[in-house]
Design a protein around this motif. Structure first.
Motif, PDB file in Angstrom:
ATOM      1  N   UNK A  99       0.837  -1.211   0.000  1.00  0.00           N
ATOM      2  CA  UNK A  99       0.000   0.000   0.000  1.00  0.00           C
ATOM      3  C   UNK A  99       0.867   1.254   0.000  1.00  0.00           C
ATOM      4  N   UNK A 100       1.926   1.198   0.812  1.00  0.00           N
ATOM      5  CA  UNK A 100       2.887   2.299   0.848  1.00  0.00           C
ATOM      6  C   UNK A 100       3.454   2.538  -0.554  1.00  0.00           C
ATOM      7  N   UNK A 101       3.778   1.421  -1.204  1.00  0.00           N
ATOM      8  CA  UNK A 101       4.358   1.485  -2.538  1.00  0.00           C
ATOM      9  C   UNK A 101       3.379   2.126  -3.513  1.00  0.00           C
ATOM     10  N   UNK A 102       2.113   1.700  -3.445  1.00  0.00           N
ATOM     11  CA  UNK A 102       1.110   2.263  -4.347  1.00  0.00           C
ATOM     12  C   UNK A 102       1.030   3.774  -4.128  1.00  0.00           C
ATOM     13  N   UNK A 103       1.084   4.149  -2.862  1.00  0.00           N
ATOM     14  CA  UNK A 103       1.040   5.562  -2.526  1.00  0.00           C
ATOM     15  C   UNK A 103       2.194   6.316  -3.183  1.00  0.00           C
ATOM     16  N   UNK A 104       3.395   5.703  -3.133  1.00  0.00           N
ATOM     17  CA  UNK A 104       4.557   6.362  -3.733  1.00  0.00           C
ATOM     18  C   UNK A 104       4.449   6.415  -5.257  1.00  0.00           C
ATOM     19  N   UNK A 105       3.882   5.373  -5.826  1.00  0.00           N
ATOM     20  CA  UNK A 105       3.801   5.303  -7.290  1.00  0.00           C
ATOM     21  C   UNK A 105       2.740   6.259  -7.841  1.00  0.00           C
ATOM     22  N   UNK A 106       1.729   6.540  -7.029  1.00  0.00           N
ATOM     23  CA  UNK A 106       0.672   7.422  -7.521  1.00  0.00           C
ATOM     24  C   UNK A 106       1.303   8.785  -7.765  1.00  0.00           C
ATOM     25  N   UNK A 107       0.867   9.436  -8.794  1.00  0.00           N
ATOM     26  CA  UNK A 107       1.551  10.678  -9.167  1.00  0.00           C
ATOM     27  C   UNK A 107       2.437  10.427 -10.371  1.00  0.00           C
ATOM     28  N   UNK A 108       3.100   9.231 -10.405  1.00  0.00           N
ATOM     29  CA  UNK A 108       3.886   8.902 -11.608  1.00  0.00           C
ATOM     30  C   UNK A 108       3.092   8.043 -12.566  1.00  0.00           C
ATOM     31  N   UNK A 109       2.228   7.216 -11.986  1.00  0.00           N
ATOM     32  CA  UNK A 109       1.484   6.292 -12.824  1.00  0.00           C
ATOM     33  C   UNK A 109       0.001   6.444 -12.537  1.00  0.00           C
ATOM     34  N   UNK A 110      -0.795   6.087 -13.516  1.00  0.00           N
ATOM     35  CA  UNK A 110      -2.223   5.964 -13.283  1.00  0.00           C
ATOM     36  C   UNK A 110      -2.465   4.542 -12.800  1.00  0.00           C
ATOM     37  N   UNK A 111      -3.168   4.420 -11.680  1.00  0.00           N
ATOM     38  CA  UNK A 111      -3.313   3.081 -11.110  1.00  0.00           C
ATOM     39  C   UNK A 111      -4.789   2.774 -10.900  1.00  0.00           C
ATOM     40  N   UNK A 112      -5.199   1.607 -11.377  1.00  0.00           N
ATOM     41  CA  UNK A 112      -6.555   1.132 -11.073  1.00  0.00           C
ATOM     42  C   UNK A 112      -6.393  -0.136 -10.255  1.00  0.00           C
ATOM     43  N   UNK A 113      -6.978  -0.145  -9.067  1.00  0.00           N
ATOM     44  CA  UNK A 113      -6.773  -1.282  -8.179  1.00  0.00           C
ATOM     45  C   UNK A 113      -8.119  -1.879  -7.789  1.00  0.00           C
ATOM     46  N   UNK A 114      -8.219  -3.189  -7.989  1.00  0.00           N
ATOM     47  CA  UNK A 114      -9.402  -3.920  -7.535  1.00  0.00           C
ATOM     48  C   UNK A 114      -9.093  -4.422  -6.143  1.00  0.00           C
ATOM     49  N   UNK A 115      -9.985  -4.206  -5.211  1.00  0.00           N
ATOM     50  CA  UNK A 115      -9.691  -4.709  -3.871  1.00  0.00           C
ATOM     51  C   UNK A 115     -10.956  -5.142  -3.157  1.00  0.00           C
ATOM     52  N   UNK A 116     -10.792  -6.078  -2.265  1.00  0.00           N
ATOM     53  CA  UNK A 116     -11.893  -6.524  -1.425  1.00  0.00           C
ATOM     54  C   UNK A 116     -11.857  -5.823  -0.075  1.00  0.00           C
ATOM     55  N   UNK A 117     -10.730  -5.153   0.168  1.00  0.00           N
ATOM     56  CA  UNK A 117     -10.597  -4.534   1.471  1.00  0.00           C
ATOM     57  C   UNK A 117     -10.968  -3.063   1.365  1.00  0.00           C
TER      58      UNK A 117
END
Lengths: 462, 294
Positions: B230-248
Motif C-alpha cells: 500500500x505504501x508502494x502504491x502511494x509512492x507510485x501514484x503521481x507517476x502512474x495511473x493506477x486502477x486497483x481492484x480490492x476486497x478490502x
C-alpha cells in the motif's frame, strides 16, 4: 485336485465366509441395538472372516507347491533297491528323468529295467497321495481359518484396523514382487555377464573395436577368430538413436507446443488421440515399414543423387524409430507444458509479450526440466528398441558415423546371438548377457537422471 | 430489472420462496440507479470507457458501464464477489482476449487510442497498460531476469548497463532493491510472498507503463506485506495511473483518490474516496461499505 481348482474352491469358500461373517456381525449387534454399536461396519467383519479363510490356505498352498517335489523325489530315490542306486549326480538325474518319463507315459516301460518300472509306479502313487493330502490340508485350513475368523466377530473386535493392515500388507507384497523380479533379472544377467567376463576381458569388451562373436569348435576352423569389442555396437546404437531423436525431438516438441498452446479445444480433442495412436502401432509394423518402404526409398533417392546407400542404412532405421518415438515426446511435453500455471502466461502477456515470445521465454524454460526428462525417457526407449532395428538395421558391426551405411545395434546383436540352438557356456552366447547388462546400465542411468530432473522440475514454480 | 421485480413478487406471495430468496432479496429490494451516481467521468481522463458490456458465453457479466480514469490518479474498484470489477479491469489491457468465450462491447479509449481497434497492436497496449495479478506470479527465473524480461521484449535497453539501470531503478521504485541487491541472480520464486508481489510490480513498471492495473494485489499477503504494498502504491501514484481492484475497503480508503462501487455487473456509484466512505449516496453502496453484504 489341481492347484488351480483349489484356488477356485477357495474363492467360493471365501465368499461363503464373507456371507457368514456379515450375518454374524448383524446377529451380535442385534442385542446392542443395531450395527452402529459395532466397532466397525459389518463389511469389515465379513472381510476379516474371508481373509482368515483365504490367506492361511493360500500360504499353505504356496509352501506345499514349493517343497512337495523335493520331498517326493527324496523319498522315491531313497526307496529304490540298492541294485539301481545312482552313483553320482549325473546318473541320479538320468535315472530320475527315466522314472518320470515312464510315469508320465513318455517312455515305453518295455525299454527300461523292471526296477525302474516299479519306481515309476510308486512315483505315480506318491503323486496321487500328495495331491490328495494337499487338497485335504488346504480345504481344512481354509475352513478352520474361516470358522476362526467368523467366531471372532464380536462388537469390540477392531476389524476395521485389521482389514486395513491386511490391505496394506497385500499392497506392499505386490510392490515387493515387482521389485524382486527386477532384482532377479538384474542378478541373473549379472552372473551370466561375470561368466562372460571370465572368458573375455572387460577391457576388450568395452574398448575393442572389432565385433565378430565367433568361437572355434575346432582348431583349424575357418574364420573362427572371435572378437568381442562392443564399441561398434554402441556406436551403431548411438547413431540410430541419434537419428531417431533428431526426428522425434523437434517434431514431438513442436506438435506438443501446438497442441498445448495454439490448438483450439476441438482440434486438440481429436489430434491428441490420433497422435497417441502412433504409440499403439506395434513395433514390428514399424519394422517392416522401415525395411520394406523407407529403406528402399532412401536407397533409391540416394542413388539418384549419386550416393552409395546401403539397403539397410542406419538412416532408415533411425527415421522410423524417430516416428515411433514422436508420441512419447509430444505427450510428455504436452503434459508438462499444460502444467505450467496460467499465471505465468498471464504475467508474460501482461508485460506485452506475444504468444510465441511467452512460449519461448517463459513456458518452455519453465517446462524445460520436464521436457528434458521426457526426452531422456525417449532416448532410453530408443536405445532399448529392438524390433525396428532387427528388421531394418544391418548385422554388420561397422564402426562408422555415416548414416547411409549399415550399422548394427546392441539389441540386434543380442537377438542374433540368442536365436537358434545355443550352448550356454560359450563366450558367444554369454556375450548376449554382457550386452544386455550394458544396455540395462545405460537405460537405467538415463531413467534415473530423467526422474531426478522431472522431480526437480516439480518444485520449481511452487 | 424485470427479473428482480418478478422475484420480489413471488417472494411476497409465497413465504417459502421468500425465505429461500432472503439473502438475495436484500440486494434486489434496492433498485439499481438509472445511471451511475456521483462522478464517473472526469475532465482530463487517461482512460475513458463508455457503454461497456461484457459477456461470458451467454451470461452477461457487465452492464453498460461508463467510467473515466483520471491522469495519475489511483482509482479503487470495489464491490462484492462476482460483481465484475476484475472482469472490467482485465478489459483495460485486453487480458480477456485470452479467454475464448469472453465478448467485450463498448468503447475503450487510452488517451486518443481505441484499445479494441483491430489495428491496434495488443503488445504495445500491454506495454502501456501493465498489470499486477492477485497471486504473485514471478517467472521461474532470477530476480534480475524477472525485471529485465519486459525491457528486453520491447528493446528498451541496448547495452548491458542500461538494462542494469532499468532493473535497479524499477526495484528501487518497488522498494525491493535493498532487500535483493545482493542476490539478483537468485530465483524470484525464492522470495517471500510480499517480496514476490513487489517483484511483480517492479517487473511491470520496468517497461514504463502509463497505467498499472492491480487485481487484488494484496489478497494473498499478510498484513505487514500488505502495508508495504500500500505504501508502494502511494509512492507510485503521481507517476502512474493506477486502477486497483480490492476486497478490502480499508485498503481502498487508504490508497485511492476515487472509488468506484460495482454491484452485479453494474457500476453503481463513483466518487471521491472520502465521499464514498463517509457519505455514500446510493443505498447499495451504503449497504456494502457498512458490511451488510459482501
Amino acid at each position: 485336485m489341481q492347484a488351480g481348482n483349489l484356488v477356485l474352491l477357495l474363492v467360493a469358500l471365501g465368499a461363503v465366509f464373507y456371507f457368514f461373517g456379515w450375518r454374524r456381525s448383524y446377529a451380535v449387534s442385534a442385542p446392542l441395538g443395531g450395527v452402529r454399536h459395532l466397532h466397525s461396519l459389518p463389511g469389515y467383519y465379513a472381510s476379516l472372516a474371508a481373509v482368515w479363510c483365504v490367506l492361511p490356505a493360500l500360504a499353505l498352498l504356496g509352501l506345499w507347491l514349493i517343497i512337495d517335489d523335493a520331498v517326493i523325489r527324496t523319498n522315491l530315490m531313497a526307496s529304490l533297491p540298492s541294485s539301481i542306486q545312482p552313483a553320482n549326480e549325473v546318473d541320479y538325474n538320468l535315472l530320475l528323468n527315466q522314472i518320470r518319463n515312464v510315469a508320465g507315459g513318455a517312455l515305453n516301460p518295455a525299454f527300461v529295467p523292471a526296477e525302474v518300472v516299479a519306481a515309476a509306479e510308486q512315483l505315480v502313487a506318491m503323486q496321487a497321495r500328495n495331491q490328495q493330502m494337499m487338497s485335504i490340508a488346504f480345504v481344512s485350513i481354509a475352513v478352520l481359518g474361516g470358522v476362526w475368523g467368523w467366531s471372532r466377530v464380536q462388537p469390540r473386535l477392531r476389524a476395521r484396523q485389521q482389514v486395513e493392515s491386511v490391505m496394506k500388507w497385500m499392497l506392499m507384497g505386490s510392490a515387493t514382487v515387482a521389485i524382486l523380479t527386477t532384482l532377479g533379472i538384474v542378478l541373473s544377467v549379472l552372473f551370466e555377464s561375470i561368466r562372460f567376463f571370465q572368458k573375455v576381458s572387460p577391457v576388450e569388451f568395452l574398448f575393442g573395436l572389432q565385433w565378430s562373436p565367433q568361437i572355434a569348435l575346432r582348431a583349424d576352423q575357418v574364420g573362427a577368430t572371435g572378437a568381442f569389442g562392443a564399441v561398434p555396437l554402441f556406436a551403431g546404437t548411438l547413431l540410430i538413436s541419434f537419428i531417431a531423436m533428431c526426428v522425434a525431438v523437434p517434431v514431438g516438441l513442436m506438435s506438443a507446443i501446438y497442441l498445448a498452446e495454439y490448438a483450439h479445444r476441438n482440434v486438440r480433442a481429436w489430434a491428441k488421440p490420433i497422435l497417441e495412436i502412433l504409440a499403439g502401432v506395434p513395433t514390428v509394423v514399424y519394422g517392416f515399414f522401415a525395411a520394406l518402404t523407407v529403406a528402399p526409398a532412401i536407397r533409391g533417392f540416394g542413388e539418384s543423387m549419386g550416393l552409395t546407400v546401403a539397403s539397410e542404412s542406419a538412416l532408415a532405421a533411425g527415421l522410423v524409430m524417430g516416428i515411433m518415438i514422436i508420441p512419447f515426446i509430444s505427450s510428455l511435453a504436452d503434459d508438462v507444458i499444460t502444467a505450467v500455471p496460467r499465471a505465468m502466461r498471464d504475467g508474460s502477456l501482461a508485460l506485452g509479450a506475444t504468444q510465441s515470445e511467452t512460449i519461448k521465454r517463459v513456458v518452455i524454460p519453465a517446462a524445460l526440466p520436464g521436457i528434458m526428462g521426457g526426452i531422456l525417457l525417449a532416448v532410453s526407449r530408443a536405445i532399448g528398441e529392438t524390433m525396428i532395428v532387427v528388421m531394418a538395421a544391418g548385422l554388420a558391426a561397422n564402426l562408422t558415423a555415416n548414416p547411409l551405411e549399415a550399422v548394427t545395434t546392441i539389441t540386434v546383436q543380442i537377438v542374433t546371438l540368442l536365436v537358434g540352438d545355443q550352448e550356454f557356456d560359450s563366450a558367444k552366447t554369454l556375450a548376449a548377457f554382457a550386452l544386455g547388462l550394458m544396455l540395462f546400465i545405460v537405460t537405467l542411468g538415463l531413467n534415473v537422471i530423467a526422474l531426478k530432473i522431472v522431480k526437480k522440475y516439480r518444485e520449481q514454480y511452487e | 430489472m424485470e427479473t428482480a421485480q418478478k422475484l420480489n413478487d413471488t417472494a411476497q406471495t409465497n413465504p417459502a420462496a421468500r425465505m429461500a430468496q432472503e439473502p438475495e432479496t436484500m440486494n434486489q429490494r434496492i433498485p439499481y440507479p438509472e445511471r451511475t451516481i456521483g462522478k464517473p467521468l472526469c475532465d482530463d481522463p487517461k482512460m475513458s470507457m463508455r457503454n461497456v458490456d461484457v459477456f461470458y458465453g451467454d451470461s452477461q457479466a457487465i452492464y453498460g458501464v461508463d467510467l473515466d480514469i483520471g491522469k495519475n490518479e489511483v482509482i479503487a474498484l470495489i464491490g462484492p464477489s462476482g460483481c465484475g470489477k476484475s472482469t472490467f479491469l482485465r478489459c483495460l489491457n485486453r487480458m480477456n482476449d485470452t479467454i475464448d468465450i469472453c465478448k467485450v462491447k463498448g468503447s475503450f479509449m487510452l488517451e486518443q487510442d481505441n484499445i479494441y481497434d483491430p489495428k491496434l497492436d495488443v503488445v504495445e497496449l500491454r506495454a502501456r497498460v501493465g498489470m499486477v495479478f492477485q497471486k504473485p506470479n514471478p517467472f521461474p527465473k532470477s530476480i534480475y531476469e524477472n525485471v529485465a524480461y519486459g525491457p528486453r521484449l520491447h528493446g528498451l535497453a541496448n547495452k548491458k548497463f542500461e538494462l542494469d539501470e532499468i532493473v535497479e531503478s524499477s526495484l528501487r521504485k518497488a522498494g525491493l532493491w535493498d532487500e535483493v541487491k545482493d542476490r539478483l541472480d537468485q530465483p524470484g520464486t525464492g522470495l517471500s510472498g510480499g517480496q514476490q508481489q513487489r517483484l511483480c510490480i517492479a517487473r511491470s513498471i520496468a517497461v514504463s507503463p502509463e497505467v498499472v492495473l492491480m487485481d487484488e494485489p494484496c489478497s494473498a499477503l499478510d498484513p505487514i506485506a500488505t502495508a508495504k504494498i500500500e505504501e508502494l502504491i502511494d509512492e507510485l501514484s503521481g507517476q502512474y495511473t493506477i486502477a486497483i481492484v480490492t476486497h478490502s475497503m480499508q485498503q481502498a480508503a487508504r490508497v485511492s483518490q476515487r472509488t468506484a462501487y460495482f454491484h452485479l455487473g453494474r457500476l453503481i456509484e463513483v466518487n471521491d474516496t472520502n465521499t464514498v466512505f463517509t457519505a455514500p449516496e446510493h443505498a447499495l453502496t451504503e449497504a456494502y461499505i457498512t458490511g451488510r453484504f459482501g
